[in-house]
Scaffold this motif. Structure first.
Motif, mmCIF file in Angstrom:
data_model
loop_
_atom_site.group_PDB
_atom_site.id
_atom_site.type_symbol
_atom_site.label_atom_id
_atom_site.label_comp_id
_atom_site.label_asym_id
_atom_site.label_seq_id
_atom_site.Cartn_x
_atom_site.Cartn_y
_atom_site.Cartn_z
ATOM 1 N N SER A 1 135.859 51.517 -22.888
ATOM 2 C CA SER A 1 137.129 51.065 -23.447
ATOM 3 C C SER A 1 137.292 51.582 -24.874
ATOM 4 O O SER A 1 136.365 51.535 -25.678
ATOM 5 N N SER B 1 146.446 51.373 -19.772
ATOM 6 C CA SER B 1 145.008 51.154 -19.694
ATOM 7 C C SER B 1 144.395 51.632 -20.998
ATOM 8 O O SER B 1 144.901 52.551 -21.631
ATOM 9 N N TYR C 1 141.435 49.567 -12.902
ATOM 10 C CA TYR C 1 140.863 48.418 -12.218
ATOM 11 C C TYR C 1 141.983 47.554 -11.637
ATOM 12 O O TYR C 1 143.136 47.670 -12.038
ATOM 13 N N HIS D 1 142.211 44.058 -11.658
ATOM 14 C CA HIS D 1 142.634 43.005 -12.580
ATOM 15 C C HIS D 1 143.064 43.655 -13.892
ATOM 16 O O HIS D 1 142.337 44.465 -14.458
ATOM 17 N N GLU E 1 140.806 44.060 -16.950
ATOM 18 C CA GLU E 1 139.676 44.982 -16.950
ATOM 19 C C GLU E 1 140.078 46.378 -17.420
ATOM 20 O O GLU E 1 139.231 47.204 -17.710
ATOM 21 N N ASN E 2 141.391 46.639 -17.494
ATOM 22 C CA ASN E 2 141.840 47.918 -18.029
ATOM 23 C C ASN E 2 141.821 47.923 -19.546
ATOM 24 O O ASN E 2 142.099 48.929 -20.176
ATOM 25 N N PRO F 1 135.231 46.533 -17.291
ATOM 26 C CA PRO F 1 134.966 45.633 -16.167
ATOM 27 C C PRO F 1 134.199 44.377 -16.604
ATOM 28 O O PRO F 1 133.266 44.467 -17.385
ATOM 29 N N VAL F 2 134.622 43.222 -16.096
ATOM 30 C CA VAL F 2 133.995 41.963 -16.499
ATOM 31 C C VAL F 2 132.594 41.871 -15.898
ATOM 32 O O VAL F 2 132.415 42.008 -14.688
ATOM 33 N N TYR G 1 134.510 34.713 -20.143
ATOM 34 C CA TYR G 1 134.031 35.960 -19.551
ATOM 35 C C TYR G 1 133.439 36.887 -20.596
ATOM 36 O O TYR G 1 133.745 36.796 -21.780
ATOM 37 N N SER H 1 133.360 40.818 -21.113
ATOM 38 C CA SER H 1 133.661 42.210 -20.766
ATOM 39 C C SER H 1 132.799 43.038 -21.729
ATOM 40 O O SER H 1 132.272 42.491 -22.687
ATOM 41 N N TRP I 1 142.443 34.321 -18.537
ATOM 42 C CA TRP I 1 142.267 34.909 -17.214
ATOM 43 C C TRP I 1 143.548 34.752 -16.385
ATOM 44 O O TRP I 1 144.057 35.703 -15.801
ATOM 45 N N THR J 1 146.217 41.569 -23.624
ATOM 46 C CA THR J 1 145.911 41.095 -22.277
ATOM 47 C C THR J 1 146.978 40.155 -21.712
ATOM 48 O O THR J 1 147.406 40.317 -20.579
#
Lengths: 280, 67, 222
Positions: free
Chosen positions: A83, A140, C2, C4, C7-8, C12-13, C25, C27, C156, C221
């Motif tokens: 990321s 993204s 991804y 969800h 996760e972008n 990824p979690v 969570y 990440s 979430w 998010t």
């Protein structure tokens, strides 16, 4: 992977040497040889070393390790396509490392370098506006997705030029001898680096080499796209030389002027983002 | 710190890096685990390599206070 | 890409812990921030403060500041509390918890320098305290608007794409965090760093950078 880490360090140091050489040639000085920064690092690693009597020992040593560690992490994030937020988080936390360098020794010069590094925290804000602009286009923030987006839609440099300019400003504020490098200005001896000599300074140079490599690589990757390694290096070099031109031709700003210029750039970027969102 | 200690720490860090790298190539550990090892061990390796080359027993000094 | 949306942004979690609809969570992004907060908290615990040297202007004289052990104990306590609050803010999956941790960071930041016997530092801490206190209004206001419009505070849930969070709520949340010590409100904070005790003072700037980094993730998010 180990090989890549070591060669990235040396390439970064070589690029800093080229940076110095280009600045010197523009200013009609002969300048040091381009491998000077590599020699510097080796030289410092052979010098006698101890910790100043007044220093906070643990912190004094730990910040050197953390400095190298975070830029190793940044290199892996960039090469593995993680990321972009992590990369920029690390970029911001480099400020804390500078701060730690400056304050941990108890020296007044280091302290002022550290305080200036806190004042120049504005240089990071354009970065997040840049991220927001990228996100509006790519949806993204994963570097591999950004690269994939550019493979289809063309480089982001052409679709969001103001974000690229903001990123350029961010790079410029981390380059030595630039208009924004108030943290290592000469009236503070060497700023936050003053008390880290010998081995500690060699560690700092390794950290700087990695940082230069990662930031230039990331800028090319995010705004132009992924190419074979020789093309990446050529693009990074072109970017570096353009930065050297700016550094050679502009005087170092006073601390408050430097903050003002960066704040204005941020304000401009925020207006641009709002305009983008409204048009969308 | 003594030079031997610096050498021991440096070799330990180097061994950790090489072990993690080998394990990653062989597929025993995932790539991110190897990277975590590098992130911790590489700075230690750099600093202790230099300390092994040169660590003076010199007396501690007060910081730089002017020309 | 991804599945969800979240996760972008941070990757990824790797680990998620559910408390009803609130999901805490990790990440790669929040994990990195958490580890850094943890590392600097450990440093505040184990390192001794430096002895600060000051130059007397107009001469070659210099002075070393003397700091009492009692003062340093209190400041170390505050630095550790600050580290815990920022670690909490990094892993929290709930916007209200995040705002609580953020305001706790503000309080402990004042605490870290409040015991210093230096007029400049105390003035700066006072000014910072006022800004931080005023900033809690947009901070909690933002969280309240999010709850009022969507009925949930879980990051979430909000990131699943079924809710529309009003832009004004995101703006207020961001403004609140910026008020806790980012540009342009950090001007008062920069003066606080004149205080001796580097391992503790560093926590001031680290904590505000970390909560700022986290709020960027949250704003993108939700």
């Amino acid at each position: 992977m180990i090989g890549y880490l070591v060669s990235a360090t040396f390439t970064g140091l070589l690029m800093l040497g080229i940076h110095r050489k280009v600045i010197a040639r523009i200013q009609k000085r002969p300048g040091p040889p381009i491998w000077q920064e590599i020699l510097h690092t080796l030289k410092f690693s052979f010098k006698s070393t101890w910790v100043p009597a007044t220093a906070s020992r643990t912190l004094f040593i730990a910040v050197v390790l953390i400095g190298i560690g975070i830029w190793c992490a940044a290199l892996f994030v960039v090469t593995e396509g993680g990321s972009v937020l992590i990369l920029f988080g690390i970029y911001m936390l480099h400020k804390i490392v500078e701060h730690g360098y400056g304050l941990s020794s108890g020296s007044p010069y280091g302290k002022f370098g550290g305080v200036r590094s806190v004042i120049s925290a504005t240089s990071e804000i354009p970065l997040f506006v840049t991220i927001a602009a990228i996100y509006l286009f790519t949806h993204s923030l994963i570097i591999s997705d950004i690269v994939a987006y550019q493979a289809v839609h063309g480089p982001l440099l052409l679709s969001v030029p103001p974000a690229a300019v903001a990123m350029y400003l961010v790079l410029l504020s981390k380059m030595p001898y630039g208009p924004f490098s108030i943290v290592e200005s000469k009236e503070l001896v060497s700023g936050y680096k003053t008390e880290h000599f010998g081995v500690w300074r060699a560690g700092l140079e390794v950290c700087n080499g990695l940082k230069t490599y990662v930031l230039l690589y990331a800028a090319v990757l995010i705004f132009i796209g992924q190419f074979p390694i020789w093309a990446m290096l050529a693009l990074m070099l072109a970017l570096l030389v353009s930065l050297s031109f700016v550094c050679a031709l502009s005087p170092m700003l006073s601390p408050y002027d430097s903050v003002t210029v960066q704040t204005l750039a941020t304000a401009f970027m925020i207006v641009y983002i709002i305009a983008l969102v409204v048009m969308a | 710190m003594r030079r031997e200690t610096a050498f021991k720490v440096m070799s330990a860090a180097a061994l950790a890096c090489i072990a993690a790298w080998t394990a990653m190539i062989a597929g025993w550990i995932p790539a991110f685990a190897a990277m975590a090892v590098f992130i911790v061990a590489f700075p230690v390796f750099v600093i202790f390599l230099a300390l092994w080359w040169m660590y003076s027993q010199g007396k501690e000094d007060i910081p730089f206070i002017g020309y | 890409m991804y599945e969800h949306l979240m996760e972008n942004i941070g990757g990824p979690v790797a680990f998620a812990l559910e408390f009803g609809d609130i999901v805490n969570y990790f990440s790669p992004y929040t994990l990195t921030l958490f580890i850094l907060a943890f590392a600097f908290t450990v440093l505040a615990v184990v390192s001794r403060p430096e002895r600060q040297i000051d130059i007397a202007f107009g001469g070659d004289a210099y002075t070393a500041k003397v700091i009492t052990l009692q003062e340093m104990r209190f400041r170390r306590f505050m630095a550790i509390a600050c580290g815990l609050a920022s670690m909490g803010a990094m892993v929290s999956g709930d916007i209200f918890n995040f705002t609580l941790f953020t305001s706790m960071v503000g309080i402990t930041n004042v605490g870290i320098v409040a015991a210093v016997r230096n007029r400049h530092v105390l003035n700066a801490a006072y000014e910072y305290g006022i800004v931080a206190m005023a900033a809690t209004l947009p901070l909690f206001g933002g969280a309240a608007i999010i709850l009022a419009t969507t009925g949930t505070l879980s990051i979430w849930e909000l990131s699943s794409g079924t809710w529309t969070v009003p832009a004004v709520a995101k703006g207020l949340l961001g403004l609140g965090v910026i008020g806790e010590g980012m540009a342009p409100f950090y001007a008062a904070k920069a003066e606080m760093f004149r205080a001796p005790g580097a391992p503790y003072v560093i926590m001031c700037s680290l904590s505000s950078l970390l909560i700022f980094l986290r709020v960027i993730e949250i704003i993108i998010t939700i």
